[in-house]
Design a protein around this motif. Structure first.
Motif, PDB file in Angstrom:
ATOM      1  N   VAL A 158       0.703  -1.224   0.076  1.00  0.00           N
ATOM      2  CA  VAL A 158       0.054  -0.181  -0.235  1.00  0.00           C
ATOM      3  C   VAL A 158       0.812   1.248   0.144  1.00  0.00           C
ATOM      4  CG1 VAL A 158      -1.757   1.148   1.337  1.00  0.00           C
ATOM      5  CG2 VAL A 158      -1.770  -1.138   1.223  1.00  0.00           C
ATOM      6  N   ASP A 178       3.731   0.914  -3.244  1.00  0.00           N
ATOM      7  CA  ASP A 178       3.321   1.129  -4.721  1.00  0.00           C
ATOM      8  C   ASP A 178       2.908   2.760  -5.049  1.00  0.00           C
ATOM      9  OD1 ASP A 178       3.485  -1.522  -4.992  1.00  0.00           O
ATOM     10  OD2 ASP A 178       1.430  -1.981  -5.080  1.00  0.00           O
ATOM     11  N   ALA A 179       2.730   3.219  -3.868  1.00  0.00           N
ATOM     12  CA  ALA A 179       2.105   4.739  -4.042  1.00  0.00           C
ATOM     13  C   ALA A 179       3.527   5.483  -4.339  1.00  0.00           C
ATOM     14  CB  ALA A 179       1.816   5.211  -2.670  1.00  0.00           C
ATOM     15  N   ILE A 180       4.708   4.945  -4.066  1.00  0.00           N
ATOM     16  CA  ILE A 180       6.004   5.879  -4.352  1.00  0.00           C
ATOM     17  C   ILE A 180       6.691   5.297  -5.354  1.00  0.00           C
ATOM     18  CG2 ILE A 180       5.878   7.263  -2.233  1.00  0.00           C
ATOM     19  CD1 ILE A 180       7.619   5.447  -0.995  1.00  0.00           C
ATOM     20  N   ALA A 181       6.568   4.031  -5.739  1.00  0.00           N
ATOM     21  CA  ALA A 181       7.292   3.533  -6.681  1.00  0.00           C
ATOM     22  C   ALA A 181       6.572   2.468  -7.716  1.00  0.00           C
ATOM     23  CB  ALA A 181       8.689   2.714  -6.217  1.00  0.00           C
ATOM     24  N   SER A 182       7.248   2.476  -9.036  1.00  0.00           N
ATOM     25  CA  SER A 182       6.412   1.489  -9.698  1.00  0.00           C
ATOM     26  C   SER A 182       6.246  -0.011  -9.363  1.00  0.00           C
ATOM     27  CB  SER A 182       7.053   1.290 -11.107  1.00  0.00           C
ATOM     28  OG  SER A 182       6.870   0.344 -11.800  1.00  0.00           O
ATOM     29  N   PRO A 183       5.154  -0.800  -9.225  1.00  0.00           N
ATOM     30  CA  PRO A 183       5.293  -2.176  -8.698  1.00  0.00           C
ATOM     31  C   PRO A 183       6.279  -2.858  -9.680  1.00  0.00           C
ATOM     32  CG  PRO A 183       2.979  -1.330  -8.638  1.00  0.00           C
ATOM     33  CD  PRO A 183       3.876  -0.155  -9.297  1.00  0.00           C
ATOM     34  N   LYS A 221      -2.337  -2.904 -10.969  1.00  0.00           N
ATOM     35  CA  LYS A 221      -2.426  -1.663 -10.827  1.00  0.00           C
ATOM     36  C   LYS A 221      -3.839  -1.014 -10.657  1.00  0.00           C
ATOM     37  CE  LYS A 221       0.947   1.159 -12.192  1.00  0.00           C
ATOM     38  NZ  LYS A 221       1.661   2.060 -13.266  1.00  0.00           N
ATOM     39  N   TYR A 222      -3.878  -0.009 -10.200  1.00  0.00           N
ATOM     40  CA  TYR A 222      -5.058   0.785  -9.999  1.00  0.00           C
ATOM     41  C   TYR A 222      -6.196  -0.066  -9.631  1.00  0.00           C
ATOM     42  CZ  TYR A 222      -2.276   3.423 -13.077  1.00  0.00           C
ATOM     43  OH  TYR A 222      -1.058   4.206 -13.793  1.00  0.00           O
ATOM     44  N   GLN A 223      -5.824  -1.253  -8.722  1.00  0.00           N
ATOM     45  CA  GLN A 223      -6.940  -2.005  -8.373  1.00  0.00           C
ATOM     46  C   GLN A 223      -7.635  -2.894  -9.237  1.00  0.00           C
ATOM     47  OE1 GLN A 223      -9.087  -0.619  -4.913  1.00  0.00           O
ATOM     48  NE2 GLN A 223      -7.357   0.015  -3.766  1.00  0.00           N
ATOM     49  N   LYS A 224      -7.121  -2.882 -10.400  1.00  0.00           N
ATOM     50  CA  LYS A 224      -7.757  -3.523 -11.421  1.00  0.00           C
ATOM     51  C   LYS A 224      -7.460  -5.085 -11.827  1.00  0.00           C
ATOM     52  CE  LYS A 224      -8.046   0.487 -14.680  1.00  0.00           C
ATOM     53  NZ  LYS A 224      -9.438   0.389 -14.334  1.00  0.00           N
ATOM     54  N   ARG A 276      -3.619  -2.643 -19.754  1.00  0.00           N
ATOM     55  CA  ARG A 276      -2.807  -1.251 -19.261  1.00  0.00           C
ATOM     56  C   ARG A 276      -1.302  -1.630 -19.382  1.00  0.00           C
ATOM     57  NH1 ARG A 276      -3.858   3.546 -17.386  1.00  0.00           N
ATOM     58  NH2 ARG A 276      -6.400   3.993 -17.498  1.00  0.00           N
TER      59      ARG A 276
END
Lengths: 288, 724
Positions: B84, B87-92, B236-239, B247
């Motif tokens: 949580v 992922d908000a600060i770096a690319s997963p 990503k983006y909870q998809k 994506r």
């Protein structure tokens, strides 16, 4: 920095509509408090603003450009604390912050880490394993990682949960100081915190923004709708009124209420932000 | 830059994980199982027991452990909610890459530790056969890459499914494939449990390592391709998976990388150069369909061995100076070779290569023009491959700088022959001692570039067998026979300390005394006793030639007299073949009759004389009886009517099994029964001596010796020798 949400709607794959036609803008400096009941859409809005979700409709812009097209740049400017998050228990505090600093690509890591450790009062515990921290200390580590690298945009979802009152006050003051040159979005249930430090407040209810303005404007809207009266045990709440608080006093229970039209026995009083927030929610609830 | 920074912190984070340390310790312990319960190589050589088995056990068990850790660690980020924040600060995707790189690094560290941990024990057990380069080579050929592959697949499966149980299930299916019967004897399918059939102690084992590196490369490419594909699926983006993948496709270069790696893996697999793509079973070829062979006046072979590439380039000249009849010729050449040029009388000749692959060779079809004489020159080059039907249990086509083994069409084209002189020039590394068609080569020219060119004039029409290795050679007399004895230099002390030369002389003395002089007596022709790499499997004897299975001289064998029946006495067995096979008494192969049975019986008698009746009973008589009892209990052996209904493949396997028991156990037991019925060992010796004298091929009038001939010689019937 300028961040804009233009007419955004968010519908989850389950079909749940979390936000509808939300529009807001925020420019540096800004300290925005986001208020709303559980399930109102606060966390969804925050996730949209950190590029953790993609809106079903509408656009989010950073300095006039789509957020998702500059995600990397955006994330380097972001400090985020989620409502619920995990930490690596095997690391100590310093190591965890070092890890997060590396993720953020902070150049002068040691200085940045020392700085946030001081700010969060965790300097003495920097060598303690996260596994051994209390809930409040873990929350402070969470805040520390959000503040790392002095980000331009800080988004905090219930940051003071688990902190004792003294720490809570300390942190809101820290946030307030930091907001001088950045945008801070603070989602909280503690209206007092918003009242104390935010220059702007958003009230969200059922996925819509009910109010966007200064706390004093919100309070002003509520003038004449807040009253107090003394009731006895077992008395019913007058119809059309919402009890904000009850305080036991010598003659009974002093009730503080909000209502479109106050009952005659209630004495009009100056509203607080909490009164204003509850009145705002009540009014919207009655419409439905 | 950010990746390396992330990689560094991931390394440190993982280094603090107790779970990781547990996995590393288990990986370090896993090779221990290779010494006992998890012996995965078929090899009985020391390097098989002390290197291959522990390495394979460590490789397989470690790979599974690393996969479990990888999946658990990936899931942990999600389960604990650390993603949580991160992922908000770096690319997963970058985080995933950094984590994978850190895991791979720890697997490298574990490989290094593992190799160092077992080094002293292995060196101590293998003594003079130990080679540090080969030892380390095994760890870094099999263990490290397999762990890489396992980590990448595990990470890929998790990122694709994002469900721990599904990822484990997919990984388990992939593991099952590697252990399934489809992959059982296939070097290329066994990604998790690499196939090492055997190694050699005294000679280099480059071929299995080459295949090992190749198969690891195939699977690494497939795993890396899958891993890149999985990067596109990172949520990503909870998809969900589909929308995340859609994506992810925006990063086209990742898709291209994934496709490239996967395609490269598949292409490597399809075009592997080690084994041909012919039928799995030996194919009886109808050579009557081939055009008649046009005899050349002479043949000249010129071969250059490239030990670094493991390849050979050859030029063969067939002299048809006195032939103008023309006609089609169908020549067989190893499937790994490519023909680069065919000329006749100085002009280019068109030819066809239909691309068939049968029994390890392919056809080269050409038509000699009518009315024209000249020299037919065929040039070819390539990496000799092995016949699929022989694979994987024998490595008989191998070229490296310290060992060369080439057979049949892997040396030069076969089917074309001559009645005239046949010359051969072979250029190869200067340290190697060559043997062509079971005879030592004596003449060479030093090229002063690290190579020598050896020359020979052979009476045979075409080249059949070529061995070259860093041999030690000795010559001595065993009775009247001149023996040329060639063995690996590593065994020099062993041969001397164990008086092997005397043992050879003893066997010759025994057989001469009991059966008569060998064909090599009276200085007619010498005998070449050659130790061959264990990778070539088994022993072989032919006129003037007897090869030894390598383990005969290994410390394990020579230090353990109880182990003779399968190893030490192999050399006795092979030498006895000089009496009971070609140019001795040659038996006609029947269901219950062959050269092997006679040879096994004589070996038993020699062993009995050398080590005593108890030993011979335990390792010969009892073993034969056990095999026969097992065969008698076999359902399909007792019920041939059901056997006939089995699929061809199973019938062939059972036939092979029965043939082996019939010749190596039932037949010698029947001779033993005959020995009892005719009045004992001396009587039987007299019968065998008579058979040898009257029927050996030294007597040009003798025919192949049949079972009935034997029964007649013993004055017995088949029923007398029937075994319950």
């Amino acid at each position: 920095m300028k961040i804009e949400a233009n007419d955004i709607t968010m519908i989850y794959p389950s079909g749940k509509k979390a936000l509808q036609d939300i529009t807001l803008q925020a420019e540096t400096p800004n300290f925005i408090g986001i208020l709303g009941p559980n399930g109102a859409g606060k966390t969804t809005l925050m996730k949209l603003l950190i590029a953790g979700l993609v809106p079903t409709k509408g656009k989010i812009l950073l300095d006039g450009k789509p957020l998702l097209s500059q995600e990397k740049k955006f994330k380097s400017k972001l400090g985020y604390l989620a409502q619920s998050f995990g930490l690596y228990d095997e690391l100590n505090v310093w190591q965890f912050l070092d890890y997060m600093a590396a993720l953020k690509g902070i150049k002068n890591k040691n200085k940045a880490i020392d700085s946030v450790l001081e700010q969060t009062n965790m300097a003495e515990r920097k060598k303690v394993r996260i596994h051994n921290l209390s809930g409040g200390q873990r929350q402070r580590v969470g805040i520390a990682q959000a503040l790392l690298g002095n980000p331009e945009l800080i988004i905090l979802d219930e940051p003071t949960v688990g902190l004792d009152p003294e720490e809570r006050v300390k942190f809101r003051n820290i946030f307030s100081e930091m907001a001088q040159n950045k945008i801070i979005l603070l989602s909280t249930h503690i209206v007092e915190d918003v009242q104390a430090v935010c220059n702007r407040v958003l009230v969200i209810y059922n996925g819509s923004i009910l109010f966007d303005g200064t706390p004093s404007d919100l309070i002003l809207q509520t003038k004449g709708h807040v009253g107090i009266y003394v009731s006895q045990l077992g008395d019913n709440v007058p119809e059309g009124c919402e009890v904000v608080s009850k305080v036991n006093i010598a003659g009974g229970i002093q009730c503080r209420i909000v209502a479109d039209k106050l009952p005659s026995f209630a004495k009009n009083t100056d509203p607080t932000l909490e009164d204003a927030y509850l009145y705002c929610i009540k009014r919207e609830g009655e419409k439905e | 830059m950010k990746f390396f920074s992330l990689y560094r912190v991931e390394l440190r984070r993982l280094a603090l994980s107790k779970f990781l340390w547990g996995i590393m310790i288990l990986c370090l312990c896993a090779p221990l199982l290779g010494y006992s319960v998890f012996a995965m190589s078929y090899s009985e050589v020391m390097s098989g027991k002390y290197i291959a088995n522990p390495v394979l056990a460590g490789t397989t068990i470690g790979a599974i452990l690393w996969a479990v850790f990888t999946i658990a660690e990936s899931d942990r980020q999600h389960r604990m909610g650390t993603d949580v924040l991160s992922d908000a600060i770096a690319s997963p995707a970058i985080l995933c890459a950094a984590r994978a790189a850190a895991l791979l690094s720890f697997s490298v560290i574990t490989t290094i530790l593992s190799s160092l941990l077992y080094l002293p024990y292995t060196a101590d057990k293998m003594e003079y056969l130990f080679s540090i380069g080969f030892y380390m080579g095994n760890f870094f050929t099999f263990m490290m890459p397999t762990w890489f592959i396992s980590i990448l697949f595990a990470e890929a499966f998790y990122q694709i499914t994002r469900r721990i149980e599904l990822a484990v299930m997919l990984y388990a299916v992939l593991c099952y494939f590697s252990f399934s019967r489809f992959a059982k004897d296939d070097y290329f399918s066994r990604w998790l449990n690499p196939l090492i059939v055997t190694y050699s102690d005294g000679f280099p084992s480059i071929w299995p390592l080459r295949v090992g590196i190749y198969t690891r490369a195939i699977w690494f490419l497939l795993a890396a391709g899958s891993w890149f594909f999985a990067l596109l699926c990172i949520r990503k983006y909870q998809k969900n998976l589909v929308l995340s993948f859609a994506r992810g496709l925006k990063k086209l270069y990742i898709l291209i990388l994934s496709a490239t790696f996967l395609a490269a893996g598949v292409l490597l697999w399809i075009n592997q150069p080690f084994v041909d793509h012919g039928p799995e079973e030996y194919v009886e070829q109808d050579f009557s369909q081939y055009p008649d062979i046009i005899m050349a006046d002479s043949i000249d072979y010129s071969l250059i061995v490239n030990p670094v590439e493991g390849s050979l380039s050859g030029k063969v000249k067939y002299d048809y100076s006195h032939y103008t009849g023309g006609g089609e010729q169908k020549i067989q050449l190893n499937t790994g070779y490519k023909v680069t040029s065919v000329t006749y009388a100085g002009e280019k000749l068109t030819y066809k290569m239909p691309g068939d692959a049968v029994n390890g060779s392919q056809s080269l079809v050409l038509i000699l023009p009518k009315g024209k004489s000249g020299v037919l020159t065929i040039e070819y080059e390539g990496f000799p491959s092995m016949a699929r039907f022989m694979y994987p249990f024998m490595v008989y086509q191998s070229i490296d700088k310290e060992y060369i083994s080439l057979n049949d069409a892997a040396i030069a084209p076969v089917n074309m022959t001559t009645t005239g002189p046949c010359t051969a020039r072979i250029t190869m590394p200067e340290n190697l001692i060559p043997f062509l068609d079971y005879e030592p080569m004596h003449n060479f020219v030093d090229n002063h570039d690290g190579t020598k060119t050896w020359t020979t004039k052979s009476a045979s029409g075409y080249l059949m067998t070529f061995y070259a290795a860093d041999y030690k050679t000795e010559s001595f007399l065993a009775g009247d026979v001149k023996i040329d004895f060639a063995y690996g230099k590593k065994y020099e002390d062993t041969v001397r300390n164990n008086n092997v030369q005397q043992a050879i002389i003893d066997v010759f003395d025994y057989c001469t005394k009991h059966y008569g002089k060998s064909q090599y007596a009276n200085g007619k022709k010498g005998l070449l006793l050659q130790q061959i790499s264990a990778m070539a499997m088994g022993g072989h004897a032919t006129e003037g030639y007897c090869e030894w299975f390598e383990t005969v001289l290994s410390p394990d064998t020579l230090n353990d007299p109880q182990k003779g029946a399968n190893n030490t006495e192999v050399f006795i067995h092979e030498m006895v073949h000089q009496w009971w096979r070609s140019y001795g008494l040659e038996c006609k192969e029947e269901e219950l009759w062959s050269n092997e049975g006679l040879t096994v019986y004589s070996t038993y008698r020699i062993v009995k004389e050398k080590y005593g009746a108890l030993y011979a009973k335990k390792y010969y008589l009892d073993k034969w009886q056990e095999d026969v009892d097992t065969q008698n209990r076999e359902f399909y052996y007792r019920h041939p009517e059901y056997f006939k209904k089995l699929p061809k493949k199973y019938r062939a396997r059972l036939n092979q099994q029965n043939e082996s028991i019939n010749w190596y156990s039932r037949m010698p037991l029947m001779i033993k029964r005959a020995e009892e019925l005719v009045g004992g060992e001396e009587k039987m010796d007299a019968i065998l001596q008579g058979m040898y004298k009257e029927n050996s091929l030294q007597n040009p009038n003798s025919d192949l010796f049949t079972f009935q001939d034997f029964l007649n010689a013993c004055n017995l019937t088949k029923e007398d020798l029937y075994l319950e």
